[in-house]
Design an enzyme around this catalytic site. Structure first.
Site, PDB file in Angstrom:
ATOM      1  N   ALA A  63      66.212  44.103  11.908  1.00 44.53           N
ATOM      2  CA  ALA A  63      65.349  44.291  13.086  1.00 44.53           C
ATOM      3  C   ALA A  63      65.904  45.477  13.857  1.00 44.53           C
ATOM      4  O   ALA A  63      67.045  45.895  13.645  1.00 44.53           O
ATOM      5  CB  ALA A  63      65.382  43.031  13.942  1.00 44.53           C
ATOM      6  N   GLY A 102      66.946  41.306   9.056  1.00 43.70           N
ATOM      7  CA  GLY A 102      65.499  41.232   8.886  1.00 43.70           C
ATOM      8  C   GLY A 102      65.039  41.939   7.620  1.00 43.70           C
ATOM      9  O   GLY A 102      63.961  41.670   7.087  1.00 43.70           O
ATOM     10  N   GLU A 105      65.478  39.383   4.998  1.00 46.33           N
ATOM     11  CA  GLU A 105      64.478  38.342   5.276  1.00 46.33           C
ATOM     12  C   GLU A 105      63.092  38.787   4.835  1.00 46.33           C
ATOM     13  O   GLU A 105      62.308  38.006   4.311  1.00 46.33           O
ATOM     14  CB  GLU A 105      64.499  37.988   6.765  1.00 46.33           C
ATOM     15  CG  GLU A 105      65.765  37.241   7.156  1.00 46.33           C
ATOM     16  CD  GLU A 105      65.883  37.019   8.646  1.00 46.33           C
ATOM     17  OE1 GLU A 105      65.815  38.028   9.390  1.00 46.33           O
ATOM     18  OE2 GLU A 105      66.037  35.882   9.073  1.00 46.33           O
ATOM     19  N   GLU A 125      73.590  39.134  11.139  1.00 45.74           N
ATOM     20  CA  GLU A 125      73.216  38.855  12.531  1.00 45.74           C
ATOM     21  C   GLU A 125      74.347  38.222  13.335  1.00 45.74           C
ATOM     22  O   GLU A 125      74.504  38.477  14.517  1.00 45.74           O
ATOM     23  CB  GLU A 125      71.995  37.952  12.589  1.00 45.74           C
ATOM     24  CG  GLU A 125      70.700  38.599  12.167  1.00 45.74           C
ATOM     25  CD  GLU A 125      70.455  38.524  10.671  1.00 45.74           C
ATOM     26  OE1 GLU A 125      71.399  38.320   9.887  1.00 45.74           O
ATOM     27  OE2 GLU A 125      69.289  38.686  10.279  1.00 45.74           O
TER      28      GLU A 125
HETATM   29  N1  T1G Z   1      68.644  48.780  14.721  1.00 42.93           N
HETATM   30  C1  T1G Z   1      68.658  49.946  15.398  1.00 42.93           C
HETATM   31  N2  T1G Z   1      69.481  50.984  15.118  1.00 42.93           N
HETATM   32  C2  T1G Z   1      70.330  50.818  14.091  1.00 42.93           C
HETATM   33  C3  T1G Z   1      70.385  49.626  13.331  1.00 42.93           C
HETATM   34  C4  T1G Z   1      69.482  48.577  13.682  1.00 42.93           C
HETATM   35  N3  T1G Z   1      69.440  47.432  13.003  1.00 42.93           N
HETATM   36  N4  T1G Z   1      71.357  49.775  12.388  1.00 42.93           N
HETATM   37  C5  T1G Z   1      71.863  50.996  12.544  1.00 42.93           C
HETATM   38  N5  T1G Z   1      71.264  51.628  13.561  1.00 42.93           N
HETATM   39  C6  T1G Z   1      71.523  52.993  14.016  1.00 42.93           C
HETATM   40  C7  T1G Z   1      72.947  53.167  14.489  1.00 42.93           C
HETATM   41  O1  T1G Z   1      73.052  52.799  15.845  1.00 42.93           O
HETATM   42  C8  T1G Z   1      73.152  54.652  14.272  1.00 42.93           C
HETATM   43  O2  T1G Z   1      72.474  55.303  15.332  1.00 42.93           O
HETATM   44  C9  T1G Z   1      72.350  54.932  12.998  1.00 42.93           C
HETATM   45  O3  T1G Z   1      71.396  53.858  12.887  1.00 42.93           O
HETATM   46  C10 T1G Z   1      73.208  54.963  11.761  1.00 42.93           C
HETATM   47  O4  T1G Z   1      73.941  53.734  11.765  1.00 42.93           O
HETATM   48  C11 T1G Z   1      65.325  39.137  12.997  1.00 42.93           C
HETATM   49  C12 T1G Z   1      67.520  39.582  14.449  1.00 42.93           C
HETATM   50  C13 T1G Z   1      72.876  49.799   8.144  1.00 42.93           C
HETATM   51  C14 T1G Z   1      75.199  49.468   7.290  1.00 42.93           C
HETATM   52  O5  T1G Z   1      73.075  44.143  11.873  1.00 42.93           O
HETATM   53  O6  T1G Z   1      75.318  47.588   9.729  1.00 42.93           O
HETATM   54  O7  T1G Z   1      67.752  41.790  11.749  1.00 42.93           O
HETATM   55  O8  T1G Z   1      74.458  56.476  16.342  1.00 42.93           O
HETATM   56  O9  T1G Z   1      76.162  54.863  11.995  1.00 42.93           O
HETATM   57  O10 T1G Z   1      77.575  53.708   8.873  1.00 42.93           O
HETATM   58  O11 T1G Z   1      66.943  38.185  11.618  1.00 42.93           O
HETATM   59  O12 T1G Z   1      74.109  50.714  10.603  1.00 42.93           O
HETATM   60  O13 T1G Z   1      72.979  57.652  14.677  1.00 42.93           O
HETATM   61  O14 T1G Z   1      72.100  57.107  16.969  1.00 42.93           O
HETATM   62  O15 T1G Z   1      75.974  52.393  11.397  1.00 42.93           O
HETATM   63  O16 T1G Z   1      75.612  54.364   7.342  1.00 42.93           O
HETATM   64  C15 T1G Z   1      70.613  42.982  11.552  1.00 42.93           C
HETATM   65  C16 T1G Z   1      73.281  46.911  11.519  1.00 42.93           C
HETATM   66  C17 T1G Z   1      69.906  43.325  12.833  1.00 42.93           C
HETATM   67  C18 T1G Z   1      72.645  45.995  10.485  1.00 42.93           C
HETATM   68  C19 T1G Z   1      74.420  51.711   8.073  1.00 42.93           C
HETATM   69  N6  T1G Z   1      71.062  44.197  10.902  1.00 42.93           N
HETATM   70  N7  T1G Z   1      73.534  48.229  10.963  1.00 42.93           N
HETATM   71  O17 T1G Z   1      75.750  52.090   8.386  1.00 42.93           O
HETATM   72  O18 T1G Z   1      75.277  54.193   9.742  1.00 42.93           O
HETATM   73  S1  T1G Z   1      69.378  41.880  13.705  1.00 42.93           S
HETATM   74  C20 T1G Z   1      72.290  44.696  11.158  1.00 42.93           C
HETATM   75  C21 T1G Z   1      74.576  48.463  10.124  1.00 42.93           C
HETATM   76  C22 T1G Z   1      68.195  41.208  12.692  1.00 42.93           C
HETATM   77  C23 T1G Z   1      66.570  39.415  12.183  1.00 42.93           C
HETATM   78  C24 T1G Z   1      67.740  39.822  13.006  1.00 42.93           C
HETATM   79  C25 T1G Z   1      74.785  49.884   9.717  1.00 42.93           C
HETATM   80  C26 T1G Z   1      74.312  50.192   8.288  1.00 42.93           C
HETATM   81  P1  T1G Z   1      73.024  56.735  15.866  1.00 42.93           P
HETATM   82  P2  T1G Z   1      75.439  53.763  11.287  1.00 42.93           P
HETATM   83  P3  T1G Z   1      76.121  53.638   8.530  1.00 42.93           P
END
Ligand code: T1G
Length: 697
Positions: A63, A102, A105, A125
């Site tokens: 998400a 997500g 999912e 999450e």
């Molecule tokens: N939403 C918004 N921005 C995100 C994002 C996300 N989920 N993930 C990464 N970014 C942005 C990050 O801030 C950075 O921005 C850029 O993308 C590159 O990220 C309903 C509720 C995917 C492994 O927890 O683990 O789904 O600094 O530097 O090292 O059940 O990003 O460039 O402006 O980390 O290559 C669940 C979180 C969400 C994954 C990539 N998902 N992200 O790593 O790049 S909650 C996560 C990561 C959810 C549902 C629930 C990593 C990555 P900027 P990065 P990276």
């Protein structure tokens, strides 16, 4: 309004729905809308199947976290998932990169999933103080069983495609390079075989007749390993619901608990840390396109605890290391410690004995600086003494190639002064690792006055390459972490004089969520380290008049009690047991010391203990921000969460202060200053923000 981030095309009677929402194809509102529209279109189109794929570097990575904390815009995540799952023909998810949260999912709502071997999938999450709120807690147990699902969901760790395939999350691993073709071929085969539309929600055998005792066991485990965190407990509640309720009721339970964690202070704090970690990599005055040097060979000076631990970081990612000592016996001892660390991990099954040899093979011991002639980076980790470090840097300046970066692991000394003995101050920088260096993820990158942008950018890149979280800090005594810790520790000691005992102070901050209180931490690190530094500075005699000084730690060291290493410090330790036990000898020493100083001890409340310690950090953090030693308040939070065991669910000291309210914090700091002006000077920035009703972030 048509969504611009999800397209629909058709190839060989197969619908292809492509998400394009860089950088990580997060499920932003326009993506959810686009998916709903395109899948409705695909359902009506004359095709035999549909493939869901993403452009860019990864499948949907979750998400859009930036949408949290604001009213969620329609379409609702679950509504979009329902459209996909109820399509009248097979939907195949084609996964590359990291299908997380997500993203996974969404893939679980497709009927089948194929992935590249390099892909990873997971439900992280929980690291954001959340739980999989898109049906993941109900579908994953139906695919892989509740025990495996509990591990995936409460750990938040991603799994490689191969493991996911073995567990049944992925139906086929396609060959690297042609994900779309592989997915289309898989879809055609499904149709040719007349395969049913497999809805994960309809699977029930793995969630029927489950021994519900596994959930209480999981709760007990999580309350130990994730002490104080709410989200893991709620994740367990959801997986239990998958085994005790019909799907829709279980989904409703998940949604109820998701709303609960989404609005929790813990999740706000953990999401703050997620973005803070990434913001820390940005250096406001450094050009974005600053080039970095390739670091292919590294030299380490000193094979002690720090030098050995630092060497392991590089060797772990395949970078060969030459480690230099002053005598063979020090090399032998240092390498034996490294080998023992690796063998312990191999015993725990983290890697094989061959890999131990592989890693040890990447370390070249040396006694002569000439061995460093080809390295691209040197990290010095010798005794914390300026003269010794200057001598080392002067020799490095002549022994290494001109473009080699010279880094010091000093924890407090002036990097500019060290740089001044070299002809290359632009290539001198501080890389402050935290002990144990091969475990702690924090790396304070100390930027000297003359450190060049290329050296800074290269050091940041190296930090990322060795899986550290790098925070750029300025030069001052203790940089950021230790400078704030000094104030925190001083307040802890003053509390002993005033009426507390070590276990009162440690207990108060432990209950707040810190991994360890200041006195247990002192015993772990060794009380003699600070004692020798104080002696070196001629303390307390050399103190400016009027400045408060507590000699209790000196008195304890004078008894030969250095902490765990001597079996006693503030606490006593039974042989082979690291559990701190309060010691009446120390209570008597504290009481007598207070009497000697003419102080009347009093009962200090746990609330005051927490305020004195936390606000000591916050007040010093505010001064650090004013002086530009840290770029932003969130950098300070990252330092404390990753370097000092500050609980992520409080978001770090500055976020914690914001959540208390800076006006209240400032008032308490002023009250402490009135009572003890020598150790409390309210920071002007804290005063300003408190008066403006502002926050640090
Ligand atoms: N939403 C918004 N921005 C995100 C994002 C996300 N989920 N993930 C990464 N970014 C942005 C990050 O801030 C950075 O921005 C850029 O993308 C590159 O990220 C309903 C509720 C995917 C492994 O927890 O683990 O789904 O600094 O530097 O090292 O059940 O990003 O460039 O402006 O980390 O290559 C669940 C979180 C969400 C994954 C990539 N998902 N992200 O790593 O790049 S909650 C996560 C990561 C959810 C549902 C629930 C990593 C990555 P900027 P990065 P990276």
């Amino acid at each position: 309004m048509m969504s611009h981030s999800v397209s629909y095309t058709k190839e060989d009677a197969i619908g292809i729905i492509t998400v394009t929402n860089p950088p990580v194809n997060a499920l932003s509102q326009h993506v959810r809308q686009g998916l709903s529209e395109r899948f409705a279109e695909a359902d009506k189109d004359n095709t035999i199947a549909t493939v869901l794929i993403c452009a860019g570097r990864t499948f949907i990575a979750g998400a859009d976290i930036t949408e949290f904390g604001k009213p969620l815009q329609p379409p609702n995540f679950l509504d979009t998932m329902e459209i996909i799952e109820n399509l009248s023909k097979p939907v195949v998810a084609a996964i590359h990169g990291t299908a997380l949260g997500g993203g996974l999912e969404t893939a679980l709502c497709c009927h089948y999933r194929v992935a590249l071997p390099s892909a990873r999938v997971g439900l992280p999450e929980v690291a954001l103080g959340l739980l999989p709120g898109g049906g993941g807690t109900q579908r994953l147990p139906r695919l892989i069983g509740p025990e495996a699902a509990l591990e995936v969901i409460t750990s938040g760790s991603p799994m490689q495609a191969g493991q996911a395939h073995r567990l049944g999350v992925i139906d086929e691993v396609v060959t690297e390079g042609d994900l779309l073709d592989g997915a289309k071929a898989f879809a055609r085969k499904l149709v040719a075989d007349g395969a049913a539309l497999k809805k994960v929600r309809d699977l029930s055998d793995k969630v029927t007749g489950v021994d519900l005792a596994i959930f209480d066991a999981a709760r007990k485990q999580a309350s130990k390993t994730r002490r104080g965190f709410e989200a893991p407990q709620r994740c367990i509640d959801c997986v239990e619901a998958a085994c005790t309720l019909p799907f829709d009721a279980g989904l409703a339970k998940e949604q109820e608990l998701f709303r609960q964690v989404l609005t929790s202070q813990q999740s706000a704090a953990q999401r703050h840390i997620f973005f803070a970690e990434r913001a820390a990599a940005k250096v406001s005055d450094m050009p974005k396109d600053t080039p970095t040097r390739a670091i292919q060979k590294v030299g380490i000076i000193g094979a002690g605890t720090m030098g050995g631990g630092i060497a392991m970081n590089f060797v772990n990612v395949g970078i060969p290391v030459t480690i230099l000592e002053t005598g063979q016996e020090f090399l032998d001892k240092g390498l034996a410690v490294v080998r023992a660390n690796y063998e312990r991990s191999a015993k725990r099954g983290r890697f094989t004995l061959e890999q131990v040899e592989e890693r040890m093979g990447l370390i070249t011991p040396a006694l002569d600086y000439a061995a460093l002639g080809e390295v691209d980076l040197v990290v010095e980790a010798v005794f914390e003494n300026m003269e010794v470090k200057k001598e080392v840097f002067a020799r490095l300046d002549t022994a290494t190639k001109p473009e080699c970066i010279l880094a010091t692991n000093t924890s407090t000394l002036n990097v500019d002064e060290i740089a001044s003995v070299t002809a290359r101050p632009g290539q001198v920088i501080g890389t402050h690792f935290f002990s144990p260096a091969n475990v702690m993820r924090l790396l304070e990158i100390v930027r000297g006055d003359k450190t060049s942008f290329e050296t800074l950018a290269t050091t940041q890149a190296v930090g990322k390459a060795i899986q550290k979280i790098g925070v750029v800090v300025g030069v001052c005594d203790g940089f950021v972490g230790n400078r704030m810790l000094h104030k925190y520790s001083a307040q802890a000691q003053y509390l002993l004089e005033e009426g507390s005992l070590p276990q009162d102070v440690d207990g108060a901050v432990y209950d707040l969520g810190l991994a360890m209180g200041p006195f247990a931490m002192g015993d772990l690190a060794g009380l003699d380290v600070g004692w020798r530094i104080r002696q070196g500075k001629g303390l307390p005699d050399s103190l400016p008049t009027g400045e408060r000084y507590c000699a209790i730690p000196d008195r304890i060291c004078e008894l030969g009690r250095y902490g765990q290493k001597t079996g006693a410090g503030y606490y006593t330790y039974a042989p082979g047991d690291r559990t701190p036990r309060p010691d009446p000898v120390i209570e008597e020493l504290i009481v007598n010391y207070a009497k000697e100083k003419g102080m009347t001890r009093r009962l200090v409340s746990r609330e005051e203990i927490v305020e004195r310690l936390m606000y000591a950090l916050v007040n010093e953090g505010a001064k650090i921000l004013e002086e530009g030693i840290a770029q932003r308040a969130s950098d300070i939070d990252v330092i404390y969460v990753y370097g000092y065991g500050f609980p992520a669910y409080l978001g770090g000291p500055m976020f914690y202060a914001d959540s208390v309210g800076l006006k209240a914090v400032y008032e308490r700091v002023c009250a402490f200053a009135e009572h003890d002006p020598s150790s409390w000077q309210p920071a002007p920035l804290l005063k300003k923000l408190a008066e403006e009703g502002g926050t640090f972030h």
